[in-house]
Scaffold this active site. Structure first.
Site, PDB file in Angstrom:
ATOM      1  N   LYS A  72      -2.707  15.142 -10.524  1.00 33.64           N
ATOM      2  CA  LYS A  72      -1.939  14.787 -11.726  1.00 33.64           C
ATOM      3  C   LYS A  72      -1.089  15.973 -12.221  1.00 33.64           C
ATOM      4  O   LYS A  72      -0.002  15.785 -12.763  1.00 33.64           O
ATOM      5  CB  LYS A  72      -2.875  14.261 -12.818  1.00 33.64           C
ATOM      6  CG  LYS A  72      -3.558  12.928 -12.449  1.00 33.64           C
ATOM      7  CD  LYS A  72      -2.536  11.811 -12.190  1.00 33.64           C
ATOM      8  CE  LYS A  72      -3.202  10.457 -11.948  1.00 33.64           C
ATOM      9  NZ  LYS A  72      -2.243   9.379 -11.669  1.00 33.64           N
ATOM     10  N   ASP A 119       0.886  -1.154   0.000  1.00 34.35           N
ATOM     11  CA  ASP A 119       0.000   0.000   0.000  1.00 34.35           C
ATOM     12  C   ASP A 119       0.931   1.213   0.000  1.00 34.35           C
ATOM     13  O   ASP A 119       1.757   1.365   0.920  1.00 34.35           O
ATOM     14  CB  ASP A 119      -0.885  -0.026   1.264  1.00 34.35           C
ATOM     15  CG  ASP A 119      -1.921   1.091   1.262  1.00 34.35           C
ATOM     16  OD1 ASP A 119      -1.577   2.222   0.851  1.00 34.35           O
ATOM     17  OD2 ASP A 119      -3.058   0.853   1.691  1.00 34.35           O
ATOM     18  N   TYR A 174      -8.719  15.339  -8.724  1.00 37.19           N
ATOM     19  CA  TYR A 174      -7.905  14.382  -9.485  1.00 37.19           C
ATOM     20  C   TYR A 174      -6.872  15.130 -10.341  1.00 37.19           C
ATOM     21  O   TYR A 174      -5.688  14.792 -10.349  1.00 37.19           O
ATOM     22  CB  TYR A 174      -8.818  13.522 -10.361  1.00 37.19           C
ATOM     23  CG  TYR A 174      -8.115  12.455 -11.156  1.00 37.19           C
ATOM     24  CD1 TYR A 174      -7.546  11.354 -10.516  1.00 37.19           C
ATOM     25  CD2 TYR A 174      -8.022  12.529 -12.547  1.00 37.19           C
ATOM     26  CE1 TYR A 174      -6.907  10.353 -11.250  1.00 37.19           C
ATOM     27  CE2 TYR A 174      -7.385  11.540 -13.287  1.00 37.19           C
ATOM     28  CZ  TYR A 174      -6.833  10.451 -12.635  1.00 37.19           C
ATOM     29  OH  TYR A 174      -6.194   9.475 -13.361  1.00 37.19           O
ATOM     30  N   ASN A 194       2.229   3.350 -10.519  1.00 40.41           N
ATOM     31  CA  ASN A 194       0.939   3.289 -11.201  1.00 40.41           C
ATOM     32  C   ASN A 194      -0.249   3.474 -10.259  1.00 40.41           C
ATOM     33  O   ASN A 194      -1.292   3.986 -10.666  1.00 40.41           O
ATOM     34  CB  ASN A 194       0.836   1.934 -11.918  1.00 40.41           C
ATOM     35  CG  ASN A 194      -0.574   1.629 -12.342  1.00 40.41           C
ATOM     36  OD1 ASN A 194      -1.075   2.162 -13.323  1.00 40.41           O
ATOM     37  ND2 ASN A 194      -1.250   0.771 -11.579  1.00 40.41           N
ATOM     38  N   LYS A 226      11.525   7.732  -3.370  1.00 42.72           N
ATOM     39  CA  LYS A 226      12.501   8.049  -2.326  1.00 42.72           C
ATOM     40  C   LYS A 226      13.094   6.760  -1.758  1.00 42.72           C
ATOM     41  O   LYS A 226      14.304   6.653  -1.548  1.00 42.72           O
ATOM     42  CB  LYS A 226      11.772   8.835  -1.223  1.00 42.72           C
ATOM     43  CG  LYS A 226      12.664   9.500  -0.224  1.00 42.72           C
ATOM     44  CD  LYS A 226      11.813  10.418   0.634  1.00 42.72           C
ATOM     45  CE  LYS A 226      12.578  10.874   1.843  1.00 42.72           C
ATOM     46  NZ  LYS A 226      11.746  11.628   2.763  1.00 42.72           N
TER      47      LYS A 226
HETATM   48  N1  LIG Z   1      -7.767   4.249 -16.764  1.00 40.26           N
HETATM   49  C1  LIG Z   1      -7.613   5.469 -17.215  1.00 40.26           C
HETATM   50  O1  LIG Z   1      -8.371   5.914 -18.077  1.00 40.26           O
HETATM   51  C2  LIG Z   1      -6.515   6.326 -16.700  1.00 40.26           C
HETATM   52  C3  LIG Z   1      -6.203   7.487 -17.417  1.00 40.26           C
HETATM   53  C4  LIG Z   1      -5.139   8.277 -16.980  1.00 40.26           C
HETATM   54  C5  LIG Z   1      -4.420   7.912 -15.868  1.00 40.26           C
HETATM   55  N2  LIG Z   1      -4.765   6.776 -15.180  1.00 40.26           N
HETATM   56  C6  LIG Z   1      -3.939   6.436 -14.023  1.00 40.26           C
HETATM   57  O2  LIG Z   1      -3.538   5.095 -14.155  1.00 40.26           O
HETATM   58  C7  LIG Z   1      -3.230   4.573 -12.874  1.00 40.26           C
HETATM   59  C8  LIG Z   1      -3.903   3.222 -12.727  1.00 40.26           C
HETATM   60  O3  LIG Z   1      -5.302   3.402 -12.664  1.00 40.26           O
HETATM   61  P1  LIG Z   1      -6.351   2.454 -13.411  1.00 40.26           P
HETATM   62  O4  LIG Z   1      -7.130   3.326 -14.323  1.00 40.26           O
HETATM   63  O5  LIG Z   1      -5.704   1.254 -13.941  1.00 40.26           O
HETATM   64  O6  LIG Z   1      -7.345   2.134 -12.189  1.00 40.26           O
HETATM   65  P2  LIG Z   1      -7.622   0.826 -11.323  1.00 40.26           P
HETATM   66  O7  LIG Z   1      -8.010  -0.313 -12.205  1.00 40.26           O
HETATM   67  O8  LIG Z   1      -8.552   1.257 -10.274  1.00 40.26           O
HETATM   68  O9  LIG Z   1      -6.201   0.514 -10.695  1.00 40.26           O
HETATM   69  C9  LIG Z   1      -5.670   1.285  -9.653  1.00 40.26           C
HETATM   70  C10 LIG Z   1      -4.642   0.480  -8.941  1.00 40.26           C
HETATM   71  O10 LIG Z   1      -4.100   1.275  -7.880  1.00 40.26           O
HETATM   72  C11 LIG Z   1      -4.184   0.540  -6.681  1.00 40.26           C
HETATM   73  N3  LIG Z   1      -4.233   1.359  -5.485  1.00 40.26           N
HETATM   74  C12 LIG Z   1      -5.178   2.231  -5.071  1.00 40.26           C
HETATM   75  N4  LIG Z   1      -4.843   2.761  -3.881  1.00 40.26           N
HETATM   76  C13 LIG Z   1      -3.654   2.214  -3.550  1.00 40.26           C
HETATM   77  C14 LIG Z   1      -2.788   2.360  -2.449  1.00 40.26           C
HETATM   78  N5  LIG Z   1      -3.066   3.161  -1.416  1.00 40.26           N
HETATM   79  N6  LIG Z   1      -1.623   1.645  -2.442  1.00 40.26           N
HETATM   80  C15 LIG Z   1      -1.319   0.820  -3.458  1.00 40.26           C
HETATM   81  N7  LIG Z   1      -2.123   0.611  -4.511  1.00 40.26           N
HETATM   82  C16 LIG Z   1      -3.266   1.322  -4.556  1.00 40.26           C
HETATM   83  C17 LIG Z   1      -5.434  -0.315  -6.830  1.00 40.26           C
HETATM   84  O11 LIG Z   1      -5.378  -1.364  -5.887  1.00 40.26           O
HETATM   85  P3  LIG Z   1      -6.699  -1.946  -5.176  1.00 40.26           P
HETATM   86  O12 LIG Z   1      -7.261  -2.940  -6.168  1.00 40.26           O
HETATM   87  O13 LIG Z   1      -6.165  -2.578  -3.939  1.00 40.26           O
HETATM   88  O14 LIG Z   1      -7.606  -0.795  -4.914  1.00 40.26           O
HETATM   89  C18 LIG Z   1      -5.257  -0.770  -8.273  1.00 40.26           C
HETATM   90  O15 LIG Z   1      -4.353  -1.809  -8.354  1.00 40.26           O
HETATM   91  C19 LIG Z   1      -3.692   5.613 -11.874  1.00 40.26           C
HETATM   92  O16 LIG Z   1      -2.573   6.368 -11.458  1.00 40.26           O
HETATM   93  C20 LIG Z   1      -4.648   6.477 -12.693  1.00 40.26           C
HETATM   94  O17 LIG Z   1      -4.752   7.773 -12.170  1.00 40.26           O
HETATM   95  C21 LIG Z   1      -5.792   5.998 -15.570  1.00 40.26           C
END
Ligand SMILES: NC(=O)c1ccc[n+]([C@@H]2O[C@H](COP(=O)([O-])OP(=O)(O)OC[C@H]3O[C@@H](n4cnc5c(N)ncnc54)[C@H](OP(=O)(O)O)[C@@H]3O)[C@@H](O)[C@H]2O)c1
Length: 320
Positions: free
Chosen positions: A180, A85, A176, A112, A145
């Protein structure tokens, strides 16, 4: 249209964007069994990056929080799940110890893990801002870090999954986008600071791709998590279904994983990888970035002429 900048500026820029090769990495550039840590590997983009790295013969330390996700990830070849986490320093310290003890070193980090909320700024509780910043900003800060000494031993790479929301902000996306935007500043500072150590720093800016993030945002607004999604009123369920439908219409994040491979293994990684799923999102992002340039430049004692701006942009484009 294009009120502030001449067509030529945009033409140069778009030709460059369109002509850019996809983020292909040659076999020589990808040395097998280099180890990479991916945070938030349980779903969406992190899961896809984990799969692609592992399929390319790299070793992935896949960060996840829940037992079932850790078990799933451990079933994959070339993957070792790590309980991580990014808001828990003890987890981070344990991950550093484990990866150090494993003895294969660490070539790369993909920051990520990410979360979102969606509400007007004046109606957003401070706790929601803390929640998003803790994961999206402090997460990469804590992880980099902690792992920089290991990365520096290998002159490795670290990349963060930012977003086109690091350039675009608007109604209800403020929290959000704030997180970012912060990643953009953080990346530039860290890249300059780590240059001497040989660690290369980049940021990947995806547009909308299929993942669990939107469902989680809807559930968060209802005070629920994904695990409590069975426990909704009919109205809440309808809202969630709509979001699931929208998510299903999006592309799989394969192109984001390709960009991560490039950032991790190409001889010359790019500082920024915009990975838009379509031309509209690419244009919206470039336009948002240029809008700020136009607004900064407008009506002040040191304003540039359109020709000067055009030349400046042509120079910058040529440098990429
Ligand atoms: N999908 C898009 O359209 C999109 C676009 C631009 C940027 N992003 C960025 O891409 C990244 C991945 O997001 P995603 O879209 O793939 O969403 P996602 O399917 O919800 O995946 C997010 C991941 O982050 C983990 N996470 C959340 N809180 C955490 C914590 N405190 N410690 C460690 N892991 C944690 C989640 O784990 P849990 O399953 O345990 O919650 C999950 O594995 C994010 O940074 C998001 O902002 C996504």
């Amino acid at each position: 249209m294009h009120k502030h900048l001449p067509i030529t500026v945009l033409t140069v820029l778009f030709i460059c964007v369109l002509a850019a090769a996809p983020h292909a990495v040659s076999a020589q550039e990808q040395e097998a069994q280099k180890a990479v840590l991916v945070t938030g590997a349980s779903s969406g983009i992190g899961r896809k990056i984990t799969e692609v790295l592992a399929a390319n013969g790299h070793f992935v330390y896949a960060g996840a929080r829940k037992d079932k996700d850790l078990a799933e990830l451990n079933k994959m070849d070339n993957v070792e799940a790590v309980r991580l986490d990014v808001t828990v320093q003890d987890d981070i310290d344990a991950a550093v110890a484990r990866i150090t003890e494993a003895g294969r070193g660490l070539h790369g980090v993909v920051n990520n893990a990410g979360v979102g909320v969606f509400s007007p700024m004046n109606e957003t509780p401070e706790a929601d801002i803390d929640f998003v910043f803790d994961v999206n900003i402090y997460g990469p800060y804590r992880i980099n870090k902690a792992f920089t000494p290991l990365l520096a031993e290998n002159k490795g790479r670290t990349t963060t999954i930012g977003s086109i929301a690091g350039f675009i902000s608007g109604r209800r996306s403020g929290t959000y986008s704030m997180s970012k935007f912060a990643i953009e500043a953080y990346t530039d500072a860290l890249a300059a600071e780590l240059a001497e150590s040989g660690v290369l720093v980049s940021v990947i800016e995806p547009g909308g791709f299929k993942s669990k993030i939107r469902e989680k945002v809807v559930l968060h607004a209802m005070g629920k998590t994904l695990d409590q999604a069975g426990d909704l009123t009919a109205e809440e369920q309808e809202q969630l279904n709509k979001m699931k439908e929208r998510n299903e219409s999006l592309k799989e994040p394969d192109e984001v994983a390709e960009a991560a491979l490039h950032a991790l293994f190409a001889e010359k990684p790019k500082p920024r990888y915009m990975v838009a799923p379509d031309a509209e999102e690419a244009e919206a992002t470039i336009r948002a970035a240029l809008t700020r340039v136009a607004q900064l430049n407008a009506d002040q004692p040191y304003s540039y002429t359109l020709e000067q701006l055009n030349n400046m942009l042509a120079e910058l484009v040529a440098e990429q």
